[in-house]
Structure formats: structure tokens, C-alpha cells
Design a protein around this motif. Structure first.
Motif, PDB file in Angstrom:
ATOM      1  N   LYS A 164       0.852  -1.229   0.000  1.00 42.99           N
ATOM      2  CA  LYS A 164       0.000   0.000   0.000  1.00 42.99           C
ATOM      3  C   LYS A 164       0.871   1.257   0.000  1.00 42.99           C
ATOM      4  N   THR A 165       1.843   1.262   0.957  1.00 39.52           N
ATOM      5  CA  THR A 165       2.686   2.444   1.054  1.00 39.52           C
ATOM      6  C   THR A 165       3.571   2.558  -0.180  1.00 39.52           C
ATOM      7  N   TYR A 166       4.000   1.402  -0.646  1.00 36.07           N
ATOM      8  CA  TYR A 166       4.822   1.404  -1.865  1.00 36.07           C
ATOM      9  C   TYR A 166       4.026   2.004  -3.027  1.00 36.07           C
ATOM     10  N   ASN A 266       8.152  12.221   9.621  1.00 34.71           N
ATOM     11  CA  ASN A 266       7.399  12.288  10.875  1.00 34.71           C
ATOM     12  C   ASN A 266       6.673  10.978  11.159  1.00 34.71           C
ATOM     13  N   ARG A 267       6.207  10.377  10.091  1.00 33.68           N
ATOM     14  CA  ARG A 267       5.492   9.111  10.225  1.00 33.68           C
ATOM     15  C   ARG A 267       6.433   8.040  10.780  1.00 33.68           C
ATOM     16  N   ILE A 268       7.660   8.017  10.214  1.00 36.83           N
ATOM     17  CA  ILE A 268       8.648   7.015  10.647  1.00 36.83           C
ATOM     18  C   ILE A 268       9.116   7.309  12.062  1.00 36.83           C
ATOM     19  N   SER A 278       3.657   1.850  11.980  1.00 36.39           N
ATOM     20  CA  SER A 278       3.127   2.759  10.952  1.00 36.39           C
ATOM     21  C   SER A 278       2.092   2.081  10.058  1.00 36.39           C
ATOM     22  N   SER A 279       2.179   0.770   9.965  1.00 39.20           N
ATOM     23  CA  SER A 279       1.205   0.090   9.091  1.00 39.20           C
ATOM     24  C   SER A 279      -0.167  -0.019   9.778  1.00 39.20           C
ATOM     25  N   ARG A 280      -0.206   0.399  11.022  1.00 36.39           N
ATOM     26  CA  ARG A 280      -1.492   0.332  11.722  1.00 36.39           C
ATOM     27  C   ARG A 280      -2.143   1.708  11.895  1.00 36.39           C
ATOM     28  N   VAL A 309      -5.105   8.200   0.178  1.00 36.43           N
ATOM     29  CA  VAL A 309      -5.298   7.528   1.463  1.00 36.43           C
ATOM     30  C   VAL A 309      -4.515   6.201   1.497  1.00 36.43           C
ATOM     31  N   ASP A 310      -3.653   6.141   2.473  1.00 35.77           N
ATOM     32  CA  ASP A 310      -2.899   4.901   2.711  1.00 35.77           C
ATOM     33  C   ASP A 310      -3.476   4.288   3.983  1.00 35.77           C
ATOM     34  N   LEU A 311      -4.280   3.252   3.791  1.00 34.88           N
ATOM     35  CA  LEU A 311      -4.992   2.694   4.938  1.00 34.88           C
ATOM     36  C   LEU A 311      -4.106   1.757   5.765  1.00 34.88           C
TER      37      LEU A 311
HETATM   38 MG    MG Z   1       2.314   0.814   4.778  1.00 28.51          MG
END
Ligand code: MG
Ligand code: ADP
Length: 892
Positions: A164-166, A266-268, A278-280, A309-311
Motif C-alpha cells: 500500500k505504502t509502496y 514524521n510518520r517514521i 506505521s502500518s497500523r 489515502v494509505d490505509l
Molecule cells: Mg504501509
């Protein structure tokens, strides 16, 4: 040419205004070329615009252009793997369908109803697809549509690690592997470059939702102050926005990337410092676009936002016996994704009108980005390995559901009021110049289209007044503003006149409200008016002297006349005293009621008045009614007619009553004489008969005895001779008496006619006197006094109360209003009057001093001395008969 341009400007401005401001009144197409009308239009616009400028909340006007419904696009991206489950996952040639085959679980036994095959049809299956291809397929259209004003949402869904993030962000360290997000930013800026006609601004925000809390991934930027209050999701008519979320203006691609990287970092960092996976969390990167045309006349602009949107990972974490923080995360993720699924199921169901957006932060924040009016795309990231097949199935089911959702992409069109005002001001100035050219071409100089000042308005008011008076023949038309002001001033003058008339009438009358049923029924009960509001006994509501307007007459404003009527009645009730209501018949003063009828010819006048009274079935006689003195105060209750009639005969009507009495006694005397003559004639006749009989007897005796003849002459005795003489004498007497009787009968007939006329006049004069004495407003009594210009009673009150007319005018008016055949008969009656005037001259000439006539009150009241048959009734019959007899003797 200029006109064409003007019209074009006019129409374009008009159409913009018409749609934006919803102008009332509209502009007639056929009139639009008229310069004056155009000028008026500008002025109206000016007004409207100034109103708009004043209005605080009219900064922006929102409009949307509805599009057609379309399905959400759902794509599947399969994460590349060396261990692809070829036997289980198969793609069909259409590149859209994925067939999943699951081997039967042998542990379930022989009877096994386990489903083993699924087929999912999507918009495209992206297998081994490059980032480039994914962007082209998934995002390019959505982004390009955003610059035209359509909102767009691209969402990646799938289990953790599926890509997803990719897909969304890509590999930040490798440009080639950059994801949708940087590519979208690139496309936006590229399109901005390609559209020099538009000023396009780009803003971005980056929101993270973790365990139902909102985080601003760009809050770390130095110019963003620390947020004091936690962020909240706010809804308004323009959509949903996150209060407290920083939104960053980016003028170029590089700035936008910096913001993206800042957010990613910031996410990391957050995942480390806060120990969060982060995947949650759900991440929403939003690009806000606002595109305005650089053309000055275009106030329209479009806005849009692209939500990327990255769920969070969709895998069911609850299964894996997690506890503590992980359990909490799992709960939130499961909840939010399950609410997202519910919302999507609801969106896909046409019958559902409520979509549960507010159940969690994710769906609430995406409320206007899921379904609705936006272009929506879902990328479902799946693993290709057999081990993940169960989650893959679950993800594909979600994708299938999403495919059912339809949206109706709509342009977010807005109008910039400030810019519009500027444009219209410019337009106005241009059109004023245009108008000036038109005026000079049409030789219309000094036409001012500016708003009028007080002096100009006063001048128009004076023109209107002069026009109404008739001293000004026409009001020249200058321009529309002036025409409107003329109308305004007409209204002003009219309302002033209405007030004046009303106050004048209020001073004199009391009017009753037509809708005041209580008051109406009270006056009807009192017999004052009939059901139509007419005076009782009043023919066609045209009663003389009372001035009580019938309910149905509307001389001016309906409501005002009603009011006046009410007040008049209530004040009259005050005057008359509430305990002694007036009898309608007592009020009856119209001539029609007291007209002589053939049956009453021989009746006494007094009898007639009494009969009139008796048949009217009214109140008992007011025996204590005060007698009228010189000008006594008006009695509280009008006296009964028979009583009043006695007063009248002693006062105003004494002369006519005396003449009437004399004439009547002459008539009676003639009747008596005729009766005596008849008796005498009868006696003579009887004697003639007897004499004839005696003579016949003598004759027969003579014949029996033998006749004597002397030289052919018959010899008769003395007795017979005397009888013959007597018969001759009797016959002579008979003839004389008979002639007398014939003369007497003619006289009686003549006298009868005169007595009738005399009686009629007496009654008429009485009615007038009665009316004026008890019902004409007291302030009018002055005008009606002897020496006043108006003879009492002989004109309608409405005529009496209108001042400033001379008698002749009023006479003409009276003719017009009281002519029996209406105004068309005017010339006929005019001629008749002239003829009667001529005759009156003849009468005076021939009758001399002896027969001087007393003018009919009708003519006298109008200052005329015309006399018709009336004066004859004023004279004693004796002198008339004398004259007649003289003529008769002459002719004999
Ligand atoms: Mg991800
Ligand atoms: P998710 O966000 O769904 O949890 P990621 O996007 O983080 O998963 O992917 C997990 C790993 O797989 C990353 O290292 C990413 O680089 C890699 N990856 C995912 N999809 C692809 C792809 N299509 N091509 C190359 N690498 C991929």
C-alpha cells in the motif's frame, strides 16, 4: 457596432447576475437595446451589488455542476513475488478478472461444503506493474479532473506488507520507484504550467489517524505553531475539514515534495518514538487545488481536493492472540476498516439514504471523499503467495463491494464576489460611456443617470401634482430612473390625498369595517342598513343626505372606506345613544318611499304619512320627541314621522300646506256643487217625465172628445197649453243644469290633479326637511341655512361635501349622477330643461303678477328660476278656475 458590443456586455453581465444574484424582475429581451433601460439596469445592478458588498456572508457563492453517475474504479495490485501461487490465483485475459481456487481442506472430511472457487471482476489487475503504469492506470485521470474542479480520492487497501505504502508513496529514496503521491504532485504542477490562463494554487495537508486520534504529520514545520486544542473533524455546507490541521501553500513541485518527505519522516519517527506501527495507522495526504481564470471578467473559479489515502493493514489482528497495545491497535483498525466497509456497503446500496460516516474518524474525515460527488479509485494490494490467500480473498471481497458504489462527480464552481463587483463596476463605467455616446447621437443632452437628489425628486413631485391638477399636460420622459421616480411620486401624492380625504371624512363620518361582523350585525339589527350595507329603503344605495357608504361601494382604498363607515356609525351611535337604536324606516328619507300611489289619491296627506309609518313595522312612536324650535338642538332620537309631519306643517311647510288645504277645500266645494247640480238635474228630469205623462193624458182625452180645428190649427185647452209651457221650461232648465254639471266635472278633474301635485310636493318637502333636520351632519347645516349657497336637501350629500364647485358645475354633476337613464341621457335632459326654462318665461309673461310662480325647489337650489308645472299647484285653484272660466266664457 457599439450597440452590439453593449448588448453583448449587457447580456453576459445580465446572465451572470441573473444566475448569481437571482435578480428579480428580469429584463425583457426586446427592450434590452434601449439605452435608457440599459442605464436603469446598471443602476439596479449597482444597488444589488452594494447590497451584496454590505452583506458579510456573501463573500462566496457556491455552485456545483452536476455530472453523470459513475462507478468507483477498483484495481488490484499484486505484490511481486517469486513464489506466486499460480494454481490458486489465475488472471483472465481481460486483465480484469481474478479467479481464486482453494484446495479442499482434507481435514474437514468427506462431506465438505467448503467454497473453493471465487471470481472477482475489477477494473484492472495490475500484476508486475511498474509504478509508472500504476499511476497512469489509477491516478492520472483523477488528478487531471481535479484541476477541472472535481474532487478525487485514491485509496490503498490491503494487508500489511502487500504494498500500500509502496503504491501510494513509493520508495522515497528512488525517484523511479516513487509512488502515486509524488507523481500526483508532479502532474498538478505540470498542468499548472500548461494552463497559463489560470491562476492555480496548491495546498497540501497530511493527516494520520492512529487509534482514533488525529495527528498532523506536518505540524513539525517551523511556521506551524503547536496546536493548543486537539484536532476535530468539522462539517459545513462546503464539505468536511479537519479543524487544527495545517494546510500548506506550495507554489512549486519541490516545496510540495519537501512537505511530503517531512510528513513521511514524521510518520517514521513517530513509529519509533511513540512505538507505533506505521502500518497500523491511516494516512491521508490531501492536495487542495483552486483554479481561477486569469481572464478578468470571469469571476468563476473551481476548487477541488485530492485525497490520497494509505490505509492501515487490513489483516485481522484479533486472531493472533494479541494483547496490550497491539490489541488496542487491532481493535481500532478492525473497527475503522469495518466501518469503512459498512459505509461502502451503504454507499453501494441505492435504497440506503443514511451512510454511517460518523462512526469512526476515518470515515468521518473522508465523508465527502467517499462516494458522493468525487472521482473515486481503490487500489487493493494483495500478496501473490498461497499463504496469504485468506487475507487476499478478504481484500478482494472488499474491492468487489467498492465496485458497487456509484458516485456523481461534480464540479465545485464558486464565484468570487469581490472580483465580480470589480468586474461589474468596470462594466458599468463602460456602459455609461456607451450611453453617453447614444445620448449625444440622439441629441439628448444633459441626461443624468446618477441617483436623484432631493431637489430633483421635489421637482418631479411638483410635476406630478401639476399633472394631476391639469396645469401640466405631459411629463417628459428623460430616463428610466426618472420614470420610476415619477411613479414613486404618484404613489406619494396619492397616499397624501388618501390621507387628506380620510381625515376629512373621519371628521364627518363614522365608518364600519366590512369584516367587523359584530358591528355590521349590530347596525343591521338596528335596521340601519341592509345586508349589503345600503341604507334601509335606499334605492341602489344612492340615498340622499346621509352619506353612509354602502359596504359594497369602494370610493378609495377598500380598507379605509370600511374604517370610515365603521367610525361614522359608531359616532352616530354615540350621538344617538346606544340604548335607542335608530329605526331604519325612520331614517328613510328617499322620495321613492313617499310617492303617491293611485289608491291614495283621495286620502289625506296625514293619513298617508301615518300609513307609511304603520306599514313600516318599526319602533313605537317617540311621543316625547321635542318639537323643533327656531334651530333647536338635534334630538337624540329622530321624532316619528307623523309627529314630525305636524311640526313641518306648522313651520317650513306652512305655506304649501295652506295652499294644499285651500285647493282641497275648493275641490270639495266643487264636488259638493256637482253633487247638488246632479240632484237638481235628476229632479228636473223627474218633473219633465211627469209633465210629459200629464201632457200625453190630456192629448188622449182631447182625441177621445173630438178635435177642434180652426183653419188647420189644432185647438187645445188651457191645461194642456200650460203643461206644454212647463215642459219647455223644464227642458231649458235641464239643459242649463246639465251644462253646469259638465263644467263642474271638468273642474273637479282639473282640481283633483292639482291637489295631487300639491300633496306630492308637501310630502317631498317634508321628506327633505325631515332628512336634513335629523340626519345631515350639523356642520353642513350652515351651508344649508337661508342665504347659504345651497338649498337644503335637494342634492346628494356626497355633492354637498365636495367643496370648491360652483352651482352650475354641481348642477351638471347632479344631472349626470341622478339622471334616470344614466349619463347617456344628458343631452336629452339638457334640452328638456332648456325647454322648461323657456316655458317658465312664457308662464310669467302671460300670468303676470297675479300668477307669479314660486320656483321648484330643484331649480331654486341650483340658483335657477326655471318653473314647470309645480308653481301651478302653489296657487289657489280659485284664481286658476276663474281664468279658465273666463276663457271658457269667451269661447262660448
Ligand atoms: Mg504501509
Ligand atoms: P504496506 O504499506 O502495505 O504495509 P509496503 O508498501 O510497506 O506494505 O510494502 C512492504 C515492502 O514490500 C516494502 O519494502 C516495499 O518496498 C515492498 N513492495 C511492496 N510492493 C512492491 C512492488 N510492487 N514492487 C517492489 N516492491 C514492493
Amino acid at each position: 457596432m457599439t450597440t452590439t458590443i453593449t448588448s453583448h456586455h449587457f447580456l453576459s453581465t445580465c446572465s451572470v447576475l441573473g444566475s448569481v444574484l437571482d435578480l428579480e424582475g428580469g429584463f425583457k429581451r426586446d427592450k434590452r437595446h434601449h439605452p435608457v433601460l440599459q442605464a436603469a439596469c446598471y443602476l439596479i445592478w449597482e444597488l444589488k451589488l452594494s447590497q451584496m458588498m454590505r452583506s458579510k456572508n456573501s463573500n462566496k457563492h457556491y455552485f456545483t455542476k452536476m455530472g453523470s453517475r459513475k462507478k468507483v474504479h477498483a484495481f488490484v495490485r499484486v505484490r511481486p513475488t517469486d513464489d506466486f501461487a499460480h494454481e490458486m490465483i489465475k488472471y483472465r485475459d481481460d486483465n480484469k478478472t481474478i479467479d481464486i481456487h482453494l484446495k479442499k481442506d482434507s481435514r474437514r472430511g468427506v462431506v465438505n461444503n467448503q467454497q473453493t472457487d471465487w471470481s472477482f471482476k475489477l477494473d484492472r489487475v495490475l500484476h508486475d506493474a511498474s509504478q509508472d503504469l500504476v499511476y497512469e492506470t489509477v491516478a492520472k485521470d483523477v488528478v487531471s479532473q481535479a484541476l477541472n474542479g472535481f474532487n478525487g480520492t485514491i485509496m490503498c487497501y490491503g494487508q500489511t506488507g502487500a504494498g500500500k505504502t509502496y503504491t501510494m508513496t513509493g520508495a522515497t529514496e528512488n525517484y523511479k520507484h516513487r509512488g502515486i503521491l509524488p507523481r500526483a504532485l508532479q502532474q498538478v504542477f505540470k498542468m499548472i504550467e500548461e494552463r497559463p490562463t489560470h491562476a492555480i494554487t496548491v495546498r497540501v495537508s497530511y493527516l494520520e489517524i492512529y487509534n482514533e486520534s488525529l495527528f498532523d504529520l506536518l505540524s513539525t514545520l517551523p511556521y506551524v505553531g503547536p496546536s493548543v486544542t486537539p484536532m476535530t473533524i468539522v462539517e459545513n455546507p462546503q464539505g468536511v475539514f479537519i479543524k487544527g490541521l495545517s494546510v500548506h501553500l506550495t507554489s512549486q513541485e519541490e516545496d510540495a515534495f519537501s512537505l511530503l518527505f517531512e510528513g513521511e519522516t514524521n510518520r517514521i519517527i513517530a513509529s519509533h518514538t511513540m512505538n507505533k506501527n506505521s502500518s497500523r495507522s491511516h494516512c491521508i495526504f490531501t492536495i487542495y487545488v483552486e483554479a481561477r481564470s486569469r481572464t478578468l471578467s470571469d469571476e468563476k473559479y473551481v476548487t477541488s481536493k485530492i485525497n490520497l489515502v494509505d490505509l492501515a493493514g487490513s489483516e485481522r489482528l484479533g486472531k493472533s492472540r494479541s494483547e496490550g497495545r497491539v490489541l488496542k491497535e487491532a481493535t481500532y483498525i478492525n473497527k475503522s476498516l469495518s466501518f469503512l466497509e459498512q459505509a461502502i456497503i451503504a454507499l453501494g446500496d441505492q435504497k440506503r439514504d443514511h451512510i454511517p460516516f460518523r462512526q469512526c474518524k476515518l470515515t468521518h474525515a473522508l465523508k465527502d471523499s467517499l462516494g458522493g460527488n468525487c472521482n473515486m479509485v481503490l487500489v487493493t494490494n494483495i500478496y501473490g503467495e498461497a499463504a496469504q490467500l485468506e487475507e487476499t480473498l478478504s481484500s478482494l471481497r472488499f474491492a468487489s463491494r467498492m465496485k458497487l458504489v456509484t458516485t456523481e462527480p461534480t464540479i465545485n464552481e464558486k464565484y468570487d464576489a469581490e472580483r465580480m463587483v470589480k468586474n461589474l463596476e468596470k462594466e458599468l463605467a463602460l456602459l455609461k460611456q456607451e450611453l453617453a455616446i447614444h445620448d449625444s447621437l440622439a441629441n439628448r443632452t444633459l441626461v443624468n443617470y446618477d441617483p436623484m437628489d432631493e431637489i430633483q425628486i421635489a421637482e418631479i413631485n411638483s410635476q406630478v401634482r401639476r399633472y394631476l391638477e391639469g396645469t401640466l399636460e405631459e411629463i417628459d420622459i428623460i430616463n428610466l430612473r426618472q420614470i420610476q421616480e415619477v411613479f414613486n411620486q404618484f404613489r406619494v401624492v396619492l397616499s397624501q390625498q388618501e390621507q387628506e380625504v380620510e381625515s376629512t371624512l373621519r371628521r364627518k363620518y363614522t365608518l364600519i369595517d366590512k369584516n367587523d361582523y359584530a358591528a355590521i350585525s349590530a347596525v343591521q339589527k338596528a335596521g340601519l342598513v341592509d345586508a349589503d350595507g345600503h341604507l334601509v329603503g335606499e334605492p341602489d344605495g344612492q340615498g340622499f343626505g346621509l352619506g353612509v357608504a354602502p359596504f359594497s361601494t369602494k370610493p378609495g382604498k377598500k380598507s379605509k372606506s370600511k374604517k370610515m363607515f365603521k367610525e361614522q356609525l359608531s359616532s352616530s351611535a354615540r350621538k344617538e345613544g346606544a340604548s335607542s337604536p335608530l329605526s331604519g324606516k325612520d331614517l328613510d328619507v328617499s322620495t321613492s318611499k313617499t310617492q303617491l300611489t293611485p289608491s291614495s289619491k283621495d286620502g289625506d296627506v296625514k293619513d298617508m304619512v301615518v300609513r307609511d309609518r304603520e306599514t313600516s313595522n318599526t319602533e313605537p312612536l317617540a311621543s316625547d320627541s321635542p318639537k323643533e324650535e327656531l334651530r333647536p338642538p338635534r334630538p337624540s332620537t329622530p321624532p316619528a314621522k307623523p309627529v314630525a309631519f305636524e311640526d313641518f306643517k306648522n313651520e317650513r311647510g306652512s305655506e304649501i300646506n295652506r295652499i294644499f288645504k285651500e285647493n282641497k277645500s275648493i275641490l270639495n266645494e266643487r264636488r259638493k256643487r256637482a253633487s247638488e247640480t246632479t240632484q237638481r238635474i235628476n229632479a228636473i228630469k223627474r218633473e219633465i217625465d211627469m209633465t210629459k205623462e200629464a201632457l200625453n193624458l190630456q192629448k188622449s182625452l182631447r182625441e177621445k172628445q173630438g178635435e177642434y180645428e180652426n183653419k188647420g190649427l189644432m185647438i187645445i185647452d188651457e191645461e194642456e197649453f200650460l203643461l206644454i209651457l212647463k215642459l219647455k221650461d223644464l227642458k231649458k232648465q235641464y239643459r242649463t243644469e246639465y251644462q253646469d254639471l259638465r263644467d263642474l266635472r271638468a273642474e273637479i278633474q282639473y282640481c283633483q290633479h292639482l291637489v295631487d301635485q300639491c300633496r306630492h310636493r308637501l310630502l317631498t318637502e317634508f321628506d327633505i326637511w325631515y332628512n336634513e333636520s335629523f340626519f345631515v351632519p350639523e356642520d353642513l347645516q350652515m351651508a344649508l341655512k337661508p342665504g347659504g349657497s345651497i338649498r337644503p336637501g335637494m342634492m346628494p350629500l356626497s355633492k354637498i361635501v365636495s367643496p370648491g364647485e360652483d352651482d352650475q358645475d354641481r348642477f351638471s354633476q347632479l344631472q349626470q349622477t341622478t339622471l334616470p337613464e344614466g349619463p347617456d341621457s344628458v343631452s336629452f335632459y339638457n334640452a328638456k330643461v332648456k325647454m322648461e326654462q323657456k316655458e317658465a318665461g312664457w308662464g310669467r309673461q302671460h300670468l303676470g303678477g297675479r300668477m307669479a310662480c314660486s320656483p321648484h325647489p330643484f331649480w331654486k337650489s341650483w340658483g335657477l328660476s326655471a318653473c314647470n308645472s309645480w308653481p301651478w299647484t302653489n296657487k289657489k285653484l280659485s284664481c286658476l278656475l276663474e281664468k279658465k272660466n273666463r276663457r271658457g266664457r269667451k269661447s262660448k
